[in-house]
Scaffold this motif. Structure first.
Motif, short mmCIF file in Angstrom:
data_model
loop_
_atom_site.label_atom_id
_atom_site.label_comp_id
_atom_site.label_asym_id
_atom_site.label_seq_id
_atom_site.Cartn_x
_atom_site.Cartn_y
_atom_site.Cartn_z
N VAL A 225 0.61 -1.01 0.02
CA VAL A 225 0.48 0.06 0.30
C VAL A 225 1.04 1.46 -0.08
O VAL A 225 1.72 1.27 0.64
N MET A 226 0.50 2.21 -1.19
CA MET A 226 1.74 3.44 -1.03
C MET A 226 0.50 4.22 -0.20
O MET A 226 -0.91 4.45 -0.97
N GLY A 227 1.16 5.03 0.32
CA GLY A 227 0.87 5.71 1.30
C GLY A 227 -0.44 5.80 2.32
O GLY A 227 -0.11 4.21 2.55
N GLU A 228 -0.80 6.26 2.74
CA GLU A 228 -2.24 5.45 3.41
C GLU A 228 -3.42 4.43 2.85
O GLU A 228 -3.59 4.87 1.60
N CYS A 229 -4.28 3.44 3.29
CA CYS A 229 -4.86 2.84 2.90
C CYS A 229 -6.19 4.01 2.27
O CYS A 229 -6.92 4.92 2.86
N GLY A 230 -6.92 2.80 1.39
CA GLY A 230 -7.56 4.62 0.43
C GLY A 230 -7.14 5.32 0.12
O GLY A 230 -7.89 6.28 -0.29
N SER A 231 -6.33 5.92 -0.16
CA SER A 231 -5.62 7.28 -0.73
C SER A 231 -5.91 7.03 -2.35
O SER A 231 -5.86 5.58 -2.92
N LEU A 232 -5.07 7.79 -3.07
CA LEU A 232 -5.73 8.08 -4.46
C LEU A 232 -4.61 7.30 -4.99
O LEU A 232 -4.66 7.14 -5.75
N LEU A 233 -3.66 7.13 -4.61
CA LEU A 233 -2.20 6.52 -4.73
C LEU A 233 -2.78 5.12 -5.42
O LEU A 233 -3.42 4.23 -4.34
N PRO A 234 -1.70 4.61 -6.05
CA PRO A 234 -2.27 2.64 -6.76
C PRO A 234 -1.90 2.33 -5.91
O PRO A 234 -0.60 2.68 -5.08
N ASP A 235 -2.02 0.63 -5.36
CA ASP A 235 -1.80 -0.80 -4.83
C ASP A 235 -0.68 -1.24 -5.88
O ASP A 235 -0.84 -0.54 -6.96
N ILE A 236 -0.03 -1.62 -5.00
CA ILE A 236 1.21 -2.94 -5.46
C ILE A 236 0.81 -4.52 -5.46
O ILE A 236 0.11 -4.45 -4.32
N PHE A 237 0.36 -4.92 -6.35
CA PHE A 237 0.20 -6.46 -6.32
C PHE A 237 1.48 -6.91 -7.40
O PHE A 237 1.85 -6.63 -7.83
N THR A 238 1.40 -8.45 -6.46
CA THR A 238 2.77 -9.20 -7.16
C THR A 238 2.67 -9.94 -8.67
O THR A 238 1.65 -10.48 -8.54
N SER A 239 3.01 -9.53 -9.39
CA SER A 239 2.40 -10.42 -11.03
C SER A 239 2.66 -11.79 -10.90
O SER A 239 4.05 -12.69 -10.67
N VAL A 240 1.69 -12.24 -11.08
CA VAL A 240 1.54 -13.70 -10.93
C VAL A 240 2.08 -14.77 -12.10
O VAL A 240 2.87 -15.41 -12.10
N ALA A 241 1.97 -13.89 -13.29
CA ALA A 241 2.88 -14.25 -14.42
C ALA A 241 4.10 -13.98 -14.58
O ALA A 241 4.51 -15.24 -15.37
N GLU A 242 4.67 -13.51 -14.04
CA GLU A 242 6.28 -13.63 -13.87
C GLU A 242 6.65 -14.41 -13.20
O GLU A 242 8.07 -14.99 -13.32
N HIS A 243 5.81 -15.11 -12.18
CA HIS A 243 7.00 -16.67 -11.42
C HIS A 243 6.08 -17.96 -11.69
O HIS A 243 6.36 -18.71 -10.64
N TYR A 244 4.81 -17.48 -12.69
CA TYR A 244 4.22 -19.18 -13.50
C TYR A 244 5.36 -19.65 -13.22
O TYR A 244 4.82 -21.31 -12.67
N GLU A 245 6.11 -19.90 -13.95
CA GLU A 245 7.76 -21.26 -13.76
C GLU A 245 7.73 -22.27 -12.77
O GLU A 245 8.02 -22.62 -12.22
N TRP A 246 8.26 -20.56 -12.02
CA TRP A 246 8.75 -21.19 -10.27
C TRP A 246 7.49 -21.94 -9.82
O TRP A 246 7.68 -22.78 -8.94
N ILE A 247 6.27 -20.99 -9.51
CA ILE A 247 5.09 -22.12 -8.88
C ILE A 247 5.01 -23.08 -9.06
O ILE A 247 4.80 -23.94 -8.18
N GLN A 248 4.69 -23.10 -10.73
CA GLN A 248 4.42 -24.11 -10.76
C GLN A 248 5.65 -25.41 -11.46
O GLN A 248 4.79 -27.02 -10.27
N LYS A 249 6.62 -25.46 -10.69
CA LYS A 249 7.77 -26.24 -10.97
C LYS A 249 8.26 -26.99 -8.99
O LYS A 249 8.52 -27.27 -8.87
N THR A 250 7.64 -25.72 -8.24
CA THR A 250 7.60 -25.87 -6.89
C THR A 250 6.95 -26.92 -6.38
O THR A 250 6.36 -27.99 -5.72
N MET A 251 5.35 -26.66 -6.60
CA MET A 251 4.40 -27.01 -6.45
C MET A 251 4.16 -28.94 -7.08
O MET A 251 3.75 -30.46 -7.06
N GLU A 252 5.17 -29.25 -8.75
CA GLU A 252 5.27 -30.54 -8.69
C GLU A 252 7.19 -30.99 -8.06
O GLU A 252 6.98 -32.64 -8.18
N LEU A 253 7.36 -30.34 -7.05
CA LEU A 253 9.03 -30.99 -6.30
C LEU A 253 8.05 -32.33 -5.47
O LEU A 253 6.85 -31.73 -4.73
#
Length: 253
Positions: A225-253
């Protein structure tokens, strides 16, 4: 002796959470109560009995959350997994659903910043899928600019609250150019999805680790959360697509 040691450790972690680690507690601001079964992939994460974050169900034994939810600030070394419990199958944080202890925490080492790191949770026993507990598919590509996504969580509804909100909240956000977030952060991060929202809406502490969903797939994990919750600043999420291969491979171990 082992039981006494574990109880003592739990007490120490509870103190840590109440102090320096209190930041992850928060909630979807400006949202609406979710209907039971509406978000069956949403789960809650607690440590030493205290709910702190969200998580996303990926399979019977695996879930995804934010690195921030499982480590001390400034560290990528997770706390002992047995300290964490995973709750699924309910919209009421303090009633119903199932609760399972975490067996293993695997941190993705390929992060660009600790604030946008992710971790995979392995449960000690499999979830039983139902109308209220279901996995969600991982996105392999980021949503387009201006796409409307669904966000959810039990975090605070506004700045200044101290506890997780009892009822699961659902709200919306819009994907904007990541430069809108990097300008505020003062650094670039290829792992981020930047989400705008109206004032008094968006994620808040405690929503971290929860999902952003587009076209029935999880595209992001609530991270900053950038600034206070509910401010006009955007929020940041981590992209799942950027880590798709790692997630899939780790679940298969």
């Amino acid at each position: 002796m082992k039981q006494i040691t574990l109880l003592a450790t739990i007490g120490i972690f509870a103190i840590v959470i109440g102090g320096a680690w209190a930041a992850p507690q928060a909630r979807i601001a400006g949202g609406d109560d979710a209907v039971p079964g509406q978000i069956p992939y949403q789960a809650a994460l607690s440590i030493a009995g205290l709910y702190t974050c969200g998580a996303v169900i990926l399979s019977e034994r695996y879930a995804l959350t934010s690195l921030y939810c499982v480590c001390s600030a400034g560290s990528d070394r997770p706390w002992p997994p047995q300290m964490f419990s995973f709750t699924a199958g309910t919209t009421d944080l303090y009633s119903g659903g199932v609760r399972i202890v975490v067996e293993e925490i695997t941190v993705n080492p390929n992060y660009h910043d600790l604030s946008t790191g992710i971790a995979l949770l392995k449960l000690t026993q499999p979830l039983v899928f139902s109308d209220y507990i279901q996995p969600i598919e991982l996105a392999q590509t980021n949503p387009p600019l201006n796409a409307d996504v669904e966000i959810s969580g039990w975090g605070r509804t506004k700045e200044g609250q101290t506890d997780m909100y009892r009822y699961l909240q659902i709200n919306g956000a819009t994907v904007v150019d990541s430069m809108e977030c990097t300008r505020v952060l003062g650094r670039s991060d290829p792992d981020i999805l930047c989400m705008s929202h109206p004032r008094k809406n968006g994620i808040c502490m405690g929503d971290f680790g929860g999902p952003a969903v587009y076209n029935g797939k999880v595209v992001g994990i609530a991270s900053v959360v950038m600034g206070e919750c509910g401010s006009l600043l955007p929020d940041i999420f981590t992209s799942v697509a950027e880590h798709y291969e790692w997630i899939q491979k780790t679940m298969e171990l």
